[in-house]
Design an enzyme around this catalytic site. Structure first.
Site, PDB file in Angstrom:
ATOM      1  NE  ARG A   7      25.042 103.950 -23.135  1.00 40.63           N
ATOM      2  CZ  ARG A   7      24.077 104.696 -23.686  1.00 40.63           C
ATOM      3  NH1 ARG A   7      23.806 104.583 -24.960  1.00 40.63           N
ATOM      4  NH2 ARG A   7      23.399 105.562 -22.937  1.00 40.63           N
ATOM      5  CG  ASP A  39      20.320 112.205 -24.563  1.00 38.67           C
ATOM      6  OD1 ASP A  39      20.031 112.332 -23.361  1.00 38.67           O
ATOM      7  OD2 ASP A  39      21.442 111.819 -24.962  1.00 38.67           O
ATOM      8  CG  HIS A  47      17.158 131.602  -6.274  1.00 36.22           C
ATOM      9  ND1 HIS A  47      15.918 132.058  -5.890  1.00 36.22           N
ATOM     10  CD2 HIS A  47      16.927 130.726  -7.277  1.00 36.22           C
ATOM     11  CE1 HIS A  47      14.987 131.462  -6.604  1.00 36.22           C
ATOM     12  NE2 HIS A  47      15.572 130.654  -7.463  1.00 36.22           N
ATOM     13  CB  VAL A  53       6.051  96.101 -29.867  1.00 32.68           C
ATOM     14  CG1 VAL A  53       6.650  94.998 -30.728  1.00 32.68           C
ATOM     15  CG2 VAL A  53       6.497  97.479 -30.366  1.00 32.68           C
ATOM     16  N   GLY A  57      11.784 128.502 -15.656  1.00 34.98           N
ATOM     17  CA  GLY A  57      12.149 129.925 -15.577  1.00 34.98           C
ATOM     18  C   GLY A  57      13.600 130.113 -15.180  1.00 34.98           C
ATOM     19  CG  ASP A 100      19.871 112.038 -29.332  1.00 31.76           C
ATOM     20  OD1 ASP A 100      18.916 111.242 -29.372  1.00 31.76           O
ATOM     21  OD2 ASP A 100      21.019 111.697 -29.026  1.00 31.76           O
ATOM     22  CG  MET A 107      21.894 112.655 -17.981  1.00 36.11           C
ATOM     23  SD  MET A 107      21.250 110.977 -17.961  1.00 36.11           S
ATOM     24  CE  MET A 107      22.579 110.144 -17.110  1.00 36.11           C
ATOM     25  N   GLY A 108      22.252 114.885 -21.482  1.00 31.70           N
ATOM     26  CA  GLY A 108      22.154 115.312 -22.887  1.00 31.70           C
ATOM     27  C   GLY A 108      23.554 115.577 -23.400  1.00 31.70           C
ATOM     28  NE  ARG A 109      25.618 110.443 -25.005  1.00 30.54           N
ATOM     29  CZ  ARG A 109      25.515 109.143 -25.110  1.00 30.54           C
ATOM     30  NH1 ARG A 109      26.511 108.387 -24.751  1.00 30.54           N
ATOM     31  NH2 ARG A 109      24.429 108.565 -25.578  1.00 30.54           N
ATOM     32  CD  GLU A 163      25.474 114.013 -20.161  1.00 32.59           C
ATOM     33  OE1 GLU A 163      26.317 113.519 -19.408  1.00 32.59           O
ATOM     34  OE2 GLU A 163      24.582 113.342 -20.707  1.00 32.59           O
ATOM     35  N   GLY A 197      20.750 103.591 -23.710  1.00 35.63           N
ATOM     36  CA  GLY A 197      20.291 104.057 -22.387  1.00 35.63           C
ATOM     37  C   GLY A 197      18.811 103.766 -22.214  1.00 35.63           C
ATOM     38  CB  THR A 252      17.067 108.388 -26.458  1.00 36.84           C
ATOM     39  OG1 THR A 252      17.987 109.281 -25.823  1.00 36.84           O
ATOM     40  CG2 THR A 252      16.614 109.032 -27.759  1.00 36.84           C
ATOM     41  CG  ASP A 284      22.440 108.192 -33.643  1.00 36.49           C
ATOM     42  OD1 ASP A 284      21.908 108.302 -34.754  1.00 36.49           O
ATOM     43  OD2 ASP A 284      23.667 108.183 -33.442  1.00 36.49           O
TER      44      ASP A 284
HETATM   45  O1  F6P Z   1      21.415 108.648 -24.079  1.00 35.32           O
HETATM   46  C1  F6P Z   1      20.857 108.862 -22.836  1.00 35.32           C
HETATM   47  C2  F6P Z   1      21.921 109.216 -21.816  1.00 35.32           C
HETATM   48  O2  F6P Z   1      21.311 109.222 -20.550  1.00 35.32           O
HETATM   49  C3  F6P Z   1      22.655 110.508 -22.061  1.00 35.32           C
HETATM   50  O3  F6P Z   1      21.922 111.641 -21.650  1.00 35.32           O
HETATM   51  C4  F6P Z   1      23.901 110.302 -21.244  1.00 35.32           C
HETATM   52  O4  F6P Z   1      24.940 111.112 -21.702  1.00 35.32           O
HETATM   53  C5  F6P Z   1      24.180 108.847 -21.485  1.00 35.32           C
HETATM   54  O5  F6P Z   1      22.947 108.250 -21.803  1.00 35.32           O
HETATM   55  C6  F6P Z   1      24.820 108.103 -20.358  1.00 35.32           C
HETATM   56  O6  F6P Z   1      25.083 106.811 -20.813  1.00 35.32           O
HETATM   57  P1  F6P Z   1      25.445 105.568 -19.896  1.00 35.32           P
HETATM   58  O7  F6P Z   1      24.172 105.032 -19.335  1.00 35.32           O
HETATM   59  O8  F6P Z   1      26.081 104.601 -20.838  1.00 35.32           O
HETATM   60  O9  F6P Z   1      26.368 106.071 -18.836  1.00 35.32           O
END
Ligand code: F6P
Length: 326
Positions: free
Chosen positions: A75, A130, A218, A26, A188, A132, A172-174, A225, A14, A128, A106
């Protein structure tokens, strides 16, 4: 003495804001060190297809402040197949490229490990949204994504407050809930739902009701996600169990775009810079293939293997603080 003459760089997985800053760091550091630097387009897909071009300092002019990645990304399904990895490694070898800087998360590092097993030196730069990767405090892109979410939440609050609604914001964040946790704390949020913590529906409903009883106009729920229940289903369930109008907002890929924050640019500079330093100086590397990370804004390196295996530590303290502050 600089023994390494030719190296390559790619971005994979991603895209993340700050990847361009890392490419720039770089490329310019490598040129300053007297190396030839080659850009690989579309990540490991481009490596298989031999989509590789030499880069100059000017090629990375004007990209520091832009989101996305000028090298593009992918990917790669094919890279899962050892036969295609052999092709990719051969494409580097025939140009006498000895090392490659892989910018990503990763999956990118795992791809890098395959190349390292074929005699290519691999330097990982963490990028990334995420956050992670366990070995580093931060990954490039995370800070920008969190700031984007916080900005969106500010806007949602206006309308949610005006209508006295409950709003679920899915971010986002699997498998890692850091975007939800950090943006939830910074906004908050009344409730933060994460893949790291089992969701307790009774507690959730109780918190929404209690919030109302306390006079909150509210209720804001930030949900990662990766949480088991789909957001649409959760919205319906909450609306029926609390009797309160409940809306769901899913900003999706908006979180991956935009100009990188100063923090992400800085992390990109120091990690990208150190990757080249270590490629120049084999004696300073923790292993032939390695990954650079940051503690605060200071760069350090671990072996690529450690970067892949080290688990991210969940910030229980932040989670508990958020529960009290809301
Ligand atoms: O790894 C980053 C991310 O944006 C995640 O938060 C999300 O689940 C995933 O990539 C979505 O991947 P793609 O771009 O392949 O749909």
């Amino acid at each position: 003495m600089n023994l390494m003459k030719k190296i390559a760089v790619l971005t994979s997985g991603g895209d993340a804001p700050g990847m361009n800053a890392a490419i720039r760091a770089v490329v310019r550091k490598a040129i300053a060190a007297g190396m030839e630097i080659y850009g690989v387009r579309r990540g490991y897909e481009g490596l298989i297809d031999d989509d590789i071009v030499q880069m100059t300092s000017r090629d990375v002019g004007g990209i520091l402040y832009r989101g996305g990645t000028v090298l593009r990304t992918a990917r790669s399904e094919r890279f899962m197949d050892p036969a295609w990895v052999d092709v990719a490694a051969e494409n580097l070898r025939k140009r006498e490229i000895e090392a490659i800087v892989v910018i990503g998360g990763d999956g990118t590092y795992r791809g890098g490990r395959e190349l390292s097993q074929r005699g290519i030196t691999v330097a990982g730069v963490p990028a990334t949204i995420d956050n992670d990767l366990g070995y580093t405090d931060y990954t490039i892109g995370f800070d920008t994504a969190v700031n984007t979410v916080v900005e969106l939440i500010n806007k949602i609050r206006d309308t949610s407050d005006s209508h006295k609604r409950t709003t679920i914001m899915e971010v986002m964040g699997r498998s890692c809930g850091d975007i939800a946790l950090y943006s939830g704390v910074a906004s908050g949020a009344d409730i933060i739902l994460l893949p790291e913590i089992d969701m307790d529906i009774a507690k959730l409903v109780d918190r929404v009701r209690t919030g109302r009883e306390l006079g909150k106009s509210h209720i804001l729920i930030v949900k990662a996600e990766g949480v088991d229940m789909p957001t649409g289903e959760l919205r319906e369930m909450l609306e029926s169990l609390t009797g309160q109008e409940t809306k769901a907002v899913i900003p999706g890929y908006i979180q991956r775009g935009g100009d990188p924050t100063a923090h992400d640019r800085l992390v990109a500079d120091v990690t990208g810079g150190m990757a080249i330093d270590l490629l120049e100086n084999p004696d300073k590397r923790p292993a032939d293939s390695f990954a650079v990370g940051v503690r605060g804004t200071k760069a350090f390196a671990v072996s690529l293997e450690q970067a892949i295996t080290e688990k991210a530590e969940f910030r229980q303290d932040l989670y508990e603080l958020a529960e009290v502050l809301s």
